[in-house]
Scaffold this active site. Sequence first.
Site, PDB file in Angstrom:
ATOM      1  N   ARG A 160      -9.392 -10.929  -1.254  1.00  0.00           N
ATOM      2  CA  ARG A 160      -9.603 -12.374  -1.161  1.00  0.00           C
ATOM      3  C   ARG A 160      -9.870 -12.760   0.284  1.00  0.00           C
ATOM      4  O   ARG A 160      -9.138 -12.334   1.182  1.00  0.00           O
ATOM      5  CB  ARG A 160      -8.351 -13.108  -1.686  1.00  0.00           C
ATOM      6  N   ARG A 219      -2.093  -7.883  -0.968  1.00  0.00           N
ATOM      7  CA  ARG A 219      -3.096  -8.343  -1.927  1.00  0.00           C
ATOM      8  C   ARG A 219      -4.499  -8.228  -1.328  1.00  0.00           C
ATOM      9  O   ARG A 219      -5.459  -7.942  -2.038  1.00  0.00           O
ATOM     10  CB  ARG A 219      -2.822  -9.797  -2.340  1.00  0.00           C
ATOM     11  N   LYS A 246       3.405 -18.063  -7.328  1.00  0.00           N
ATOM     12  CA  LYS A 246       3.033 -19.137  -8.263  1.00  0.00           C
ATOM     13  C   LYS A 246       2.064 -18.635  -9.331  1.00  0.00           C
ATOM     14  O   LYS A 246       2.355 -18.694 -10.519  1.00  0.00           O
ATOM     15  CB  LYS A 246       2.349 -20.299  -7.524  1.00  0.00           C
ATOM     16  N   ARG A 286      -2.422 -21.145   6.429  1.00  0.00           N
ATOM     17  CA  ARG A 286      -1.953 -21.568   5.087  1.00  0.00           C
ATOM     18  C   ARG A 286      -0.452 -21.834   5.111  1.00  0.00           C
ATOM     19  O   ARG A 286       0.038 -22.769   4.479  1.00  0.00           O
ATOM     20  CB  ARG A 286      -2.293 -20.488   4.048  1.00  0.00           C
ATOM     21  N   ARG A 318      -0.231 -30.652  -3.742  1.00  0.00           N
ATOM     22  CA  ARG A 318       0.033 -29.881  -2.531  1.00  0.00           C
ATOM     23  C   ARG A 318       0.327 -30.777  -1.338  1.00  0.00           C
ATOM     24  O   ARG A 318       0.583 -30.299  -0.243  1.00  0.00           O
ATOM     25  CB  ARG A 318      -1.198 -29.030  -2.220  1.00  0.00           C
TER      26      ARG A 318
HETATM   27  P1  B4P Z   1       0.921 -15.930  -5.506  1.00  0.00           P
HETATM   28  O1  B4P Z   1       1.870 -16.762  -4.736  1.00  0.00           O
HETATM   29  O2  B4P Z   1       1.059 -15.905  -6.998  1.00  0.00           O
HETATM   30  O3  B4P Z   1      -0.518 -16.359  -4.989  1.00  0.00           O
HETATM   31  P2  B4P Z   1      -1.410 -17.572  -5.402  1.00  0.00           P
HETATM   32  O4  B4P Z   1      -1.021 -18.184  -6.700  1.00  0.00           O
HETATM   33  O5  B4P Z   1      -2.793 -17.038  -5.265  1.00  0.00           O
HETATM   34  O6  B4P Z   1      -1.069 -18.712  -4.356  1.00  0.00           O
HETATM   35  P3  B4P Z   1      -1.766 -19.141  -3.031  1.00  0.00           P
HETATM   36  O7  B4P Z   1      -0.968 -20.268  -2.475  1.00  0.00           O
HETATM   37  O8  B4P Z   1      -1.933 -17.946  -2.177  1.00  0.00           O
HETATM   38  O9  B4P Z   1      -3.237 -19.603  -3.443  1.00  0.00           O
HETATM   39  P4  B4P Z   1      -3.855 -20.815  -4.285  1.00  0.00           P
HETATM   40  O10 B4P Z   1      -4.791 -20.192  -5.243  1.00  0.00           O
HETATM   41  O11 B4P Z   1      -2.834 -21.737  -4.864  1.00  0.00           O
HETATM   42  O12 B4P Z   1       1.032 -14.394  -5.162  1.00  0.00           O
HETATM   43  C1  B4P Z   1       0.638 -13.780  -3.990  1.00  0.00           C
HETATM   44  C2  B4P Z   1       0.824 -12.249  -4.011  1.00  0.00           C
HETATM   45  O13 B4P Z   1       2.194 -11.897  -4.077  1.00  0.00           O
HETATM   46  C3  B4P Z   1       0.163 -11.530  -5.185  1.00  0.00           C
HETATM   47  O14 B4P Z   1      -0.534 -10.433  -4.690  1.00  0.00           O
HETATM   48  C4  B4P Z   1       1.290 -11.070  -6.051  1.00  0.00           C
HETATM   49  O15 B4P Z   1       1.048  -9.858  -6.719  1.00  0.00           O
HETATM   50  C5  B4P Z   1       2.430 -10.893  -5.066  1.00  0.00           C
HETATM   51  N1  B4P Z   1       3.727 -11.148  -5.690  1.00  0.00           N
HETATM   52  C6  B4P Z   1       4.032 -12.221  -6.470  1.00  0.00           C
HETATM   53  N2  B4P Z   1       5.324 -12.135  -6.883  1.00  0.00           N
HETATM   54  C7  B4P Z   1       5.833 -11.005  -6.318  1.00  0.00           C
HETATM   55  C8  B4P Z   1       7.135 -10.368  -6.343  1.00  0.00           C
HETATM   56  N3  B4P Z   1       8.173 -10.879  -7.036  1.00  0.00           N
HETATM   57  N4  B4P Z   1       7.299  -9.228  -5.638  1.00  0.00           N
HETATM   58  C9  B4P Z   1       6.263  -8.698  -4.945  1.00  0.00           C
HETATM   59  N5  B4P Z   1       5.023  -9.241  -4.871  1.00  0.00           N
HETATM   60  C10 B4P Z   1       4.811 -10.367  -5.558  1.00  0.00           C
HETATM   61  O16 B4P Z   1      -4.654 -21.640  -3.165  1.00  0.00           O
HETATM   62  C11 B4P Z   1      -5.706 -21.049  -2.407  1.00  0.00           C
HETATM   63  C12 B4P Z   1      -6.440 -22.133  -1.599  1.00  0.00           C
HETATM   64  O17 B4P Z   1      -7.070 -23.080  -2.508  1.00  0.00           O
HETATM   65  C13 B4P Z   1      -5.593 -23.027  -0.681  1.00  0.00           C
HETATM   66  O18 B4P Z   1      -5.345 -22.411   0.577  1.00  0.00           O
HETATM   67  C14 B4P Z   1      -6.493 -24.307  -0.581  1.00  0.00           C
HETATM   68  O19 B4P Z   1      -7.547 -24.099   0.328  1.00  0.00           O
HETATM   69  C15 B4P Z   1      -7.090 -24.416  -1.971  1.00  0.00           C
HETATM   70  N6  B4P Z   1      -6.287 -25.291  -2.857  1.00  0.00           N
HETATM   71  C16 B4P Z   1      -5.624 -24.900  -3.990  1.00  0.00           C
HETATM   72  N7  B4P Z   1      -4.985 -25.932  -4.549  1.00  0.00           N
HETATM   73  C17 B4P Z   1      -5.236 -27.022  -3.752  1.00  0.00           C
HETATM   74  C18 B4P Z   1      -4.824 -28.390  -3.791  1.00  0.00           C
HETATM   75  N8  B4P Z   1      -4.004 -28.844  -4.751  1.00  0.00           N
HETATM   76  N9  B4P Z   1      -5.264 -29.223  -2.821  1.00  0.00           N
HETATM   77  C19 B4P Z   1      -6.084 -28.790  -1.853  1.00  0.00           C
HETATM   78  N10 B4P Z   1      -6.490 -27.512  -1.750  1.00  0.00           N
HETATM   79  C20 B4P Z   1      -6.077 -26.616  -2.681  1.00  0.00           C
END
Ligand code: B4P
Length: 189
Positions: free
Chosen positions: A133, A127, A13, A144, A88
């Site tokens: 992180r 990552r 994402k 998660r 979410r």
């Molecule tokens: P991503 O999937 O891009 O990770 P993210 O955006 O950080 O999502 P995530 O769900 O983990 O965290 P968020 O900040 O939303 O990528 C992950 C990894 O994969 C990266 O290292 C990337 O390089 C790699 N990758 C991506 N595409 C690839 C490909 N094609 N091939 C190989 N590798 C690839 O949320 C974090 C926390 O915040 C949650 O757990 C919660 O506690 C809180 N939170 C956020 N939003 C919330 C909400 N709406 N409500 C309540 N809590 C919330």
Amino acid sequence: MRLLIVGAPGAGKGTQAGSIAEHYGIPAISTGDIFRANIKNGTELGRKVKAIMDAGDLVPDEVTDEIVVDRLGQADAATGFLLDGYPRNLHQVDALDAYLKGSGLALDAVVSLDVDPELLTARLLKRAQIEGRTDDNEETIRNRMKVYAEQTEPLLSHYEKAGLLVSVDGVGEIDEVRERIFAALDARG
Ligand code: B4P
């Protein structure tokens, strides 16, 4: 363009959000990034959410909803936005729907990034080595994933019924996935 991007942790994402937002000239708004910035800056909000995020749980809806509504009200989001990681759960869906309806706005599409669960864990552990992180450890990742399956996955059928869901295969090179997203959104017209 008013878009959401939904996917399990590690689906890509945040990785794709920047390019999509740039392509359409809209801001990418990530609730995760907003929370992490607050933790880094030691704000009251940061202190409130740190333990929750470290456990892989969701930050309470009332906190998250208020932040999003406030952010969507800012000038740069007036003509469109990409929400990354919000909503979410179904409560957040209702809160967003109410905000949009009250503002006379509607979503254009909801991009869902589909990736096999085993690949997701491998990506997040990789990552962890690069970015350090605190929520990218095996125990938190497991929680998660569970939280995603129980609370976030039901959003997909909600948005499918609303005719907004655009499912994209999230496995492959990052550039390849990005082109798939653009093609799928363009195909909707
Ligand atoms: P991503 O999937 O891009 O990770 P993210 O955006 O950080 O999502 P995530 O769900 O983990 O965290 P968020 O900040 O939303 O990528 C992950 C990894 O994969 C990266 O290292 C990337 O390089 C790699 N990758 C991506 N595409 C690839 C490909 N094609 N091939 C190989 N590798 C690839 O949320 C974090 C926390 O915040 C949650 O757990 C919660 O506690 C809180 N939170 C956020 N939003 C919330 C909400 N709406 N409500 C309540 N809590 C919330």
